[in-house]
Motif scaffolding. Structure first.
Motif, mmCIF file in Angstrom:
data_model
loop_
_atom_site.group_PDB
_atom_site.id
_atom_site.type_symbol
_atom_site.label_atom_id
_atom_site.label_comp_id
_atom_site.label_asym_id
_atom_site.label_seq_id
_atom_site.Cartn_x
_atom_site.Cartn_y
_atom_site.Cartn_z
ATOM 1 N N GLY A 704 113.144 16.233 36.093
ATOM 2 C CA GLY A 704 112.354 17.667 36.403
ATOM 3 C C GLY A 704 112.339 18.654 35.512
ATOM 4 N N ARG A 705 113.211 19.240 34.693
ATOM 5 C CA ARG A 705 112.560 20.585 34.077
ATOM 6 C C ARG A 705 112.280 20.066 33.221
ATOM 7 N NH1 ARG A 705 118.681 20.171 34.861
ATOM 8 N NH2 ARG A 705 118.483 19.269 32.591
ATOM 9 N N PHE A 706 112.364 18.126 32.909
ATOM 10 C CA PHE A 706 110.888 18.540 31.881
ATOM 11 C C PHE A 706 109.720 18.645 32.184
ATOM 12 C CE2 PHE A 706 108.885 15.009 29.653
ATOM 13 C CZ PHE A 706 108.794 15.502 28.364
ATOM 14 N N ARG A 707 109.469 17.841 33.307
ATOM 15 C CA ARG A 707 108.159 17.761 33.969
ATOM 16 C C ARG A 707 107.969 18.977 34.500
ATOM 17 N NH1 ARG A 707 106.229 16.935 39.362
ATOM 18 N NH2 ARG A 707 103.913 16.243 38.914
ATOM 19 N N CYS A 708 108.513 19.925 34.250
ATOM 20 C CA CYS A 708 107.533 21.451 34.751
ATOM 21 C C CYS A 708 107.713 22.250 33.588
ATOM 22 C CB CYS A 708 109.316 22.240 35.470
ATOM 23 S SG CYS A 708 109.385 24.563 35.571
ATOM 24 N N PHE A 709 108.714 22.156 32.393
ATOM 25 C CA PHE A 709 108.051 22.714 31.129
ATOM 26 C C PHE A 709 106.997 22.535 30.687
ATOM 27 C CE2 PHE A 709 112.279 24.545 32.164
ATOM 28 C CZ PHE A 709 112.046 25.695 32.425
ATOM 29 N N VAL A 710 106.319 20.829 30.944
ATOM 30 C CA VAL A 710 105.401 20.298 30.841
ATOM 31 C C VAL A 710 104.509 21.208 30.371
ATOM 32 C CG1 VAL A 710 103.913 17.844 30.377
ATOM 33 C CG2 VAL A 710 106.174 18.104 29.124
ATOM 34 N N LEU A 711 104.500 20.622 32.412
ATOM 35 C CA LEU A 711 103.621 21.456 32.811
ATOM 36 C C LEU A 711 103.153 22.613 32.492
ATOM 37 C CD1 LEU A 711 103.794 20.138 36.401
ATOM 38 C CD2 LEU A 711 102.252 19.271 34.745
ATOM 39 N N CYS A 712 104.223 23.613 31.864
ATOM 40 C CA CYS A 712 103.782 25.591 32.309
ATOM 41 C C CYS A 712 103.756 25.360 30.951
ATOM 42 C CB CYS A 712 105.510 26.150 32.100
ATOM 43 S SG CYS A 712 105.948 25.989 34.072
ATOM 44 N N GLY A 713 103.794 24.578 30.072
ATOM 45 C CA GLY A 713 103.166 24.654 28.766
ATOM 46 C C GLY A 713 101.416 24.219 28.761
ATOM 47 N N GLY A 714 101.716 22.886 29.266
ATOM 48 C CA GLY A 714 99.883 22.496 28.976
ATOM 49 C C GLY A 714 99.235 23.661 29.919
ATOM 50 N N ALA A 715 99.967 24.287 30.777
ATOM 51 C CA ALA A 715 98.779 25.784 31.692
ATOM 52 C C ALA A 715 98.732 26.503 30.188
ATOM 53 C CB ALA A 715 99.798 25.861 32.524
ATOM 54 N N ALA A 716 99.877 26.893 30.314
ATOM 55 C CA ALA A 716 100.071 27.790 28.957
ATOM 56 C C ALA A 716 98.290 27.975 28.065
ATOM 57 C CB ALA A 716 101.058 28.155 28.247
ATOM 58 N N PHE A 717 98.775 26.540 27.166
ATOM 59 C CA PHE A 717 97.371 26.329 26.036
ATOM 60 C C PHE A 717 96.467 26.513 26.894
ATOM 61 C CE2 PHE A 717 101.139 24.193 23.420
ATOM 62 C CZ PHE A 717 100.157 24.923 21.686
ATOM 63 N N LEU A 718 95.737 25.890 28.533
ATOM 64 C CA LEU A 718 94.771 26.170 29.267
ATOM 65 C C LEU A 718 94.491 27.380 28.915
ATOM 66 C CD1 LEU A 718 95.096 23.164 31.094
ATOM 67 C CD2 LEU A 718 93.455 22.779 29.236
ATOM 68 N N PHE A 719 95.013 27.810 29.492
ATOM 69 C CA PHE A 719 95.012 29.356 29.690
ATOM 70 C C PHE A 719 94.542 30.126 28.538
ATOM 71 C CE2 PHE A 719 96.616 33.989 29.359
ATOM 72 C CZ PHE A 719 96.151 34.917 30.429
ATOM 73 N N GLY A 720 94.993 29.865 26.993
ATOM 74 C CA GLY A 720 95.061 30.502 26.005
ATOM 75 C C GLY A 720 93.571 30.136 25.789
#
Length: 778
Positions: A704-720
């Motif tokens: 669960g934690r792994f999936r959470c931070f993968v999605l956060c990292g993906g959102a960060a790159f897309l926001f960039g």
């Protein structure tokens, strides 16, 4: 959820209808299927680009037929390329033999020896040796040039030592003539511009090429004791299968005393089947057929259907009650992936089907993505963003004066079919009974393999590629995915109070924690070495700040969150200060200073500031409701010549075309959809975190934690990407630009980052009311 899916389906239906309307409203276009050229023996002719259906400005083609009937061709600017037996050479190139002499400015060179592995030549004062990778002057290896980047120095050091033991591992570096210094792989010549001539070792033979362009010093080569300019040298067309002028490739055929040219790529199109042609030139017209179906496509279509049917049958063998739709989705996904791959290969071969087939294929991929089971808001918003980008690329292609712009749309459509089909098959496989769930140890092995592949690809780009990638791919997109996954794994382990399993040794624990940092350093190196722009660095900083912010919330460390907020405000204040700075203050800051100068006052830099000026003019012309006043509806499928003048309008400046064609209100709608996509990613990450908190097994908690931070990292790159792209088009940031995710012409970014992220979000989404993590205990 059902209401949201219906709304997404209605919006997708509208976007698909607009795409179909654009195709239907596009005017009929004609182009030459064959160009016949007649010349009498002993006659010559010079044909401009208009007579050859070659778009753009520049020299055309000089043709001559000698008394024996042989055909000879040359180009006034030396940009003619010829293909013989599958090998392409420039008309401004020649193979050097011992005793050959060539002149560059006032400097004369003589070839002393050619031994198959190196060439030796002299200029009357110094003796030179070049082996395809390194240069020696009077027996001494040349040092790196002053100001050479780390990549050039690394390649020089590699060539200095390793190829002595294993010559095949040498990194090829061409030898350039010109400039004041002899260093690296450059032979100094004060009488010539740098790069006026280039020497390479091709198949054991030294190949000398004259550089093209108005600022280059002419390269003279002696033949029969008389010098001639190599860039204007004639080449016999005997055995030539194709020629390329600019970026237009034409297959050649000598038949019945006539030269026949068959344009195959980037051909100028006309609204009417007529043109003013010189004497002896005749065109055989053809109409651009959106439903063209080449013969090769039939077996590929059969293969796609067969692959889907086979996958469907294999899934049915393990199905239980209620799992038939999952098996059907698996088969459809594999069929779409095979069809998309076939489309990509067809475009590489120059024989793609008509644009209507690409449109039907991408429609199937988009509706297939929207029908994913458990897709949720993340995939729904992603599908709508893809549909908007396809509409924009289709409008650019249909409104362009040549065929090359439609290739961007067809490539994006093929990549969407390949990526959506593969991601959907992966997500469906997680639902089909019989799939093997992945345990944590196996996931860690895959992550380390992912990191190794990313590092190898980045090193490959440093050694053999450039800022546009290597082998038509962008390894940095794959590296961003690996970086996000590895960082998420390490944060998940750290928040769980464990750095590894009980049997893991110190080396494995070190690799788990150091791999993201190592990958981050390599990404920074590639960003600074390969790209003359700091936008990748800003992108990585945005990602790092977002991941730190997510970790601070998860670990309940408010100090880190405050530090991120302070850094963001400091960056904003710095931009405001720079915006008010004097333009002259940036003149001494080398390349980056020039970028600031262009950003501060683009009108004072009419050449380098062309993108900003043309983009601003396009945005101003669009207003709130588009250039036509009704959101671009009357302009669907029509010409877009003003927007096509913007450099990189299909990539970095695609938002400028959107605002010019459809208006600022359409831009606001796109901003809203992008914000909804990012919010959906963060909401999915929050649900994954809540599932990890409530999990009773440490493996499920880690997943669960792994999936959470993968999605956060993906959102960060897309926001960039969203931030930098809008900032470039609206002149918020002094950068050269970044493609906008989903909207720009897609390739590596879609295939290696967007679709894996969508598949990850869909495969771990809750289905049938229960949470089912993407990675679970065996």
């Amino acid at each position: 959820m059902r209401a949201a899916r219906l709304v997404a389906g209605a919006i997708l239906l509208v976007l698909c209808a607009l795409q179909g309307l654009a195709l239907l409203r596009s005017p009929p276009m004609h182009m030459p299927a064959r160009i016949d050229i007649q010349l009498a023996p002993g006659a010559a002719a010079e044909l401009g680009r208009d007579a050859l259906a070659v778009p753009g400005s520049g020299a055309g083609l000089r043709l001559r037929r000698d008394e024996h009937g042989r055909w000879w061709a040359a180009s006034a600017d030396g940009a003619l390329r010829l293909e013989r037996a599958g090998r392409q050479t420039r008309s401004s190139s020649m193979v050097l033999a011992p005793g050959a002499r060539f002149h560059l400015g006032a400097q004369h060179y003589t070839v002393d020896a050619v031994d198959g592995q190196a060439v030796r030549f002299s200029d009357g004062r110094q003796a030179w040796r070049y082996d395809g990778a390194s240069v020696w002057r009077d027996g001494e290896l040349l040092a790196a040039c002053p100001g050479a980047g780390p990549g050039a120095r690394l390649a020089g050091a590699w060539n200095r030592w390793l190829p002595r033991l294993v010559p095949v591992l040498a990194i090829e570096r061409p030898l350039g003539f010109g400039g004041n210094l002899s260093c690296g792989t450059q032979v100094g010549n004060a009488h010539a511009e740098p790069g006026s001539a280039v020497l390479r070792i091709v198949d054991g033979a030294p190949l000398l090429t004259a550089a093209t362009g108005s600022r280059r010093t002419p390269l003279l080569v002696e033949r029969g004791g008389l010098p001639f300019e190599l860039a204007l040298a004639e080449q016999a067309l005997d055995g030539v299968s194709a020629i390329t002028i600019g970026r237009t490739r034409m297959a050649t055929d000598l038949r019945d005393g006539a030269l026949q040219l068959h344009p195959t790529s980037r051909v100028a199109v006309r609204s009417e089947a007529r043109a003013a042609l010189p004497e002896g030139v005749r065109w055989q017209w053809e109409r651009r057929d959106p439903w063209a179906w080449p013969a090769w496509a039939t077996p590929f279509a059969i293969a796609a259907v067969a692959a889907g049917a086979l996958a469907f049958a294999m899934a049915l063998r393990t199905r239980v009650r209620g799992k038939l739709p999952d098996a059907a989705r698996l088969g459809a996904g594999i069929a779409l992936a095979v069809a998309g791959l076939a489309m990509l290969l067809a475009q590489r071969a120059g024989a793609a089907p008509g644009v209507a087939w690409s449109l039907l294929l991408c429609w199937g991929a988009l509706w297939y993505g929207l029908a994913w089971r458990g897709a949720g808001a993340v995939v729904a918003c992603g599908v709508l963003l893809l549909a908007a980008g396809l509409l924009l690329q289709l409008e650019l292609g249909l409104g362009a004066p040549d065929t090359s712009w439609l290739r961007h749309f067809q490539k994006t459509a093929a990549v969407i079919a390949l990526g959506m089909g593969s991601a959907g098959a992966f997500a469906s496989r997680r639902r089909v009974p019989g799939g093997i769930p992945m345990i944590q140890a196996r996931a860690e092995s895959l992550l380390l393999l992912l990191a190794a592949c990313a590092l190898a690809a980045l090193l490959l780009q440093v050694g053999w590629g450039n800022e546009t990638g290597v082998f038509d791919l962008q390894p940095v997109e794959f590296a961003k995915l690996a970086l996000t996954a590895l960082a998420a794994h390490c944060i998940a382990l750290g928040l769980g109070g464990r750095t590894g399993t009980g049997s893991a040794g110190a080396l494995l624990r070190w690799l788990r924690l150091a791999a993201p940092a190592l990958l981050f350093v390599v990404l920074l190196g590639v960003a600074l070495v390969q790209v003359d722009d700091y936008s990748p660095l800003i992108l990585l900083l945005v990602w790092g700040a977002a991941m730190l912010l997510a970790w601070s919330f998860a670990a309940r460390r408010p100090g880190a969150a405050l530090a991120v907020a302070a850094m963001a405000w400091a960056c904003l204040a710095m931009l405001m200060v720079l915006r008010g700075a004097a333009v002259d203050g940036a003149s001494g800051w080398s390349f980056y200073g020039e970028r600031f100068g262009v950003w501060l006052d683009p009108a004072a830099h009419p050449h380098t500031g062309q993108q900003l000026l043309l983009g601003a003019a396009a945005i101003t012309g669009g207003g709130w409701f588009g250039a036509d006043g009704i959101f671009g509806l009357t302009a669907l499928g029509q010409g877009a010549f003003e927007a096509l003048a913007i450099p990189a309008v299909q990539d970095d400046f695609a938002p400028s075309f959107l605002l010019q064609r459809h208006g600022l209100i359409a831009g606001l709608a796109l901003w809203t959809l992008q914000a909804a996509f990012l919010c959906a990613l963060l909401h999915a990450a929050l649900r994954a975190w809540q599932g990890a908190v409530l999990a009773r097994d440490f493996r499920h908690a880690w997943a669960g934690r792994f999936r959470c931070f993968v999605l956060c990292g993906g959102a960060a790159f897309l926001f960039g990407h969203f931030l930098l792209s809008w900032g470039t088009n609206l002149a918020f940031f002094p950068i050269m630009g970044q493609p906008m995710s989903f909207l720009s012409a897609g390739g590596s970014h879609l295939l290696f980052f967007i679709f894996p992220l969508l598949a990850f979000a869909a495969a771990g989404a809750p289905v049938d009311g229960g949470a089912r993590p993407i990675i679970e205990e065996n």
